[in-house]
Design a protein around this motif. Structure first.
Motif, PDB file in Angstrom:
ATOM      1  N   ARG A  60       0.834  -1.203   0.000  1.00  0.00           N
ATOM      2  CA  ARG A  60       0.000   0.000   0.000  1.00  0.00           C
ATOM      3  C   ARG A  60       0.866   1.248   0.000  1.00  0.00           C
ATOM      4  O   ARG A  60       0.580   2.220  -0.676  1.00  0.00           O
ATOM      5  CB  ARG A  60      -0.929  -0.002   1.212  1.00  0.00           C
ATOM      6  N   ARG A  61       1.991   1.214   0.760  1.00  0.00           N
ATOM      7  CA  ARG A  61       2.893   2.362   0.771  1.00  0.00           C
ATOM      8  C   ARG A  61       3.538   2.522  -0.599  1.00  0.00           C
ATOM      9  O   ARG A  61       3.715   3.639  -1.084  1.00  0.00           O
ATOM     10  CB  ARG A  61       3.961   2.185   1.855  1.00  0.00           C
ATOM     11  N   ASP A  81       0.981   4.090  -2.799  1.00  0.00           N
ATOM     12  CA  ASP A  81       0.875   5.529  -2.534  1.00  0.00           C
ATOM     13  C   ASP A  81       2.004   6.285  -3.221  1.00  0.00           C
ATOM     14  O   ASP A  81       1.788   7.357  -3.775  1.00  0.00           O
ATOM     15  CB  ASP A  81       0.910   5.802  -1.029  1.00  0.00           C
ATOM     16  N   ALA A 120       1.213   6.554  -6.863  1.00  0.00           N
ATOM     17  CA  ALA A 120       0.178   7.561  -7.133  1.00  0.00           C
ATOM     18  C   ALA A 120       0.785   8.961  -7.168  1.00  0.00           C
ATOM     19  O   ALA A 120       0.488   9.751  -8.061  1.00  0.00           O
ATOM     20  CB  ALA A 120      -0.916   7.478  -6.066  1.00  0.00           C
ATOM     21  N   VAL A 121       1.640   9.257  -6.210  1.00  0.00           N
ATOM     22  CA  VAL A 121       2.274  10.575  -6.178  1.00  0.00           C
ATOM     23  C   VAL A 121       3.202  10.743  -7.376  1.00  0.00           C
ATOM     24  O   VAL A 121       3.232  11.805  -8.016  1.00  0.00           O
ATOM     25  CB  VAL A 121       3.031  10.770  -4.847  1.00  0.00           C
ATOM     26  N   THR A 178      -4.451   1.996  -3.606  1.00  0.00           N
ATOM     27  CA  THR A 178      -3.764   3.077  -2.922  1.00  0.00           C
ATOM     28  C   THR A 178      -4.736   3.874  -2.059  1.00  0.00           C
ATOM     29  O   THR A 178      -5.926   3.936  -2.351  1.00  0.00           O
ATOM     30  CB  THR A 178      -3.075   4.013  -3.936  1.00  0.00           C
ATOM     31  N   THR A 179      -4.226   4.469  -1.002  1.00  0.00           N
ATOM     32  CA  THR A 179      -5.059   5.348  -0.186  1.00  0.00           C
ATOM     33  C   THR A 179      -5.123   6.738  -0.796  1.00  0.00           C
ATOM     34  O   THR A 179      -5.963   7.536  -0.409  1.00  0.00           O
ATOM     35  CB  THR A 179      -4.504   5.445   1.252  1.00  0.00           C
ATOM     36  N   ARG A 180      -4.268   7.019  -1.742  1.00  0.00           N
ATOM     37  CA  ARG A 180      -4.246   8.318  -2.427  1.00  0.00           C
ATOM     38  C   ARG A 180      -4.904   8.188  -3.799  1.00  0.00           C
ATOM     39  O   ARG A 180      -4.305   8.471  -4.825  1.00  0.00           O
ATOM     40  CB  ARG A 180      -2.816   8.818  -2.560  1.00  0.00           C
ATOM     41  N   ARG A 181      -6.139   7.766  -3.782  1.00  0.00           N
ATOM     42  CA  ARG A 181      -6.858   7.515  -5.039  1.00  0.00           C
ATOM     43  C   ARG A 181      -7.036   8.793  -5.854  1.00  0.00           C
ATOM     44  O   ARG A 181      -6.948   8.770  -7.080  1.00  0.00           O
ATOM     45  CB  ARG A 181      -8.209   6.883  -4.755  1.00  0.00           C
ATOM     46  N   GLY A 182      -7.272   9.906  -5.208  1.00  0.00           N
ATOM     47  CA  GLY A 182      -7.450  11.174  -5.922  1.00  0.00           C
ATOM     48  C   GLY A 182      -6.200  11.567  -6.681  1.00  0.00           C
ATOM     49  O   GLY A 182      -6.268  12.018  -7.832  1.00  0.00           O
ATOM     50  N   ARG A 183      -5.059  11.355  -6.045  1.00  0.00           N
ATOM     51  CA  ARG A 183      -3.811  11.695  -6.714  1.00  0.00           C
ATOM     52  C   ARG A 183      -3.542  10.739  -7.878  1.00  0.00           C
ATOM     53  O   ARG A 183      -2.998  11.139  -8.906  1.00  0.00           O
ATOM     54  CB  ARG A 183      -2.666  11.626  -5.707  1.00  0.00           C
TER      55      ARG A 183
END
Length: 120
Positions: free
Chosen positions: A43-44, A47, A50-51, A84-89
């Motif tokens: 998951r990290r 993330d 995603a970034v 990912t927890t940063r789905r918006g990114r």
């Protein structure tokens, strides 16, 4: 204390967990990565992807969109597939990667060359 007092003194018993440093694959990972469960590591990593897709898509609007656009798209799709927890990114990275390719298509259509031309 006298010398005999040391002889009768006992060390407190402590239990030691087996060390993982002797394992070959654990020697190459940092301590935080060894202690984290495998799900948290992926998951990290997702993330980070995603970034990275967001940054590459943003930079790709200005330079090298033929390379950075597809890279942003792939990274965003992998990050979304890994939950990912940063789905918006990740979605922004995907949109910017597609925008990179659209900008490239307009530039190629307008000038007939796959190159940036600021001179007009």
């Amino acid at each position: 204390m006298t010398r005999t007092a040391y002889a009768h003194r006992t060390e407190p018993e402590t239990t030691h967990e087996p060390e993982t440093a002797h394992e070959p694959e654990a020697a190459h990972e940092p301590e935080a990565a060894r202690s984290a469960p495998a799900g948290r590591r992926t998951r990290r990593d997702a993330d980070g992807l995603a970034v990275a897709s967001f940054v590459l898509g943003l930079v790709g609007l200005l330079v090298m969109n033929i390379l950075l656009g597809p890279a942003a798209i792939v990274m965003a799709l992998v990050a979304l597939a890994r939950s990912t927890t940063r789905r918006g990114r990740a979605w922004l990275g995907l949109a910017l990667g597609v925008a990179d390719l659209v900008v490239l298509a307009f530039l190629v259509t307008g000038s007939g060359v796959v190159a940036w031309d600021f001179g007009g």
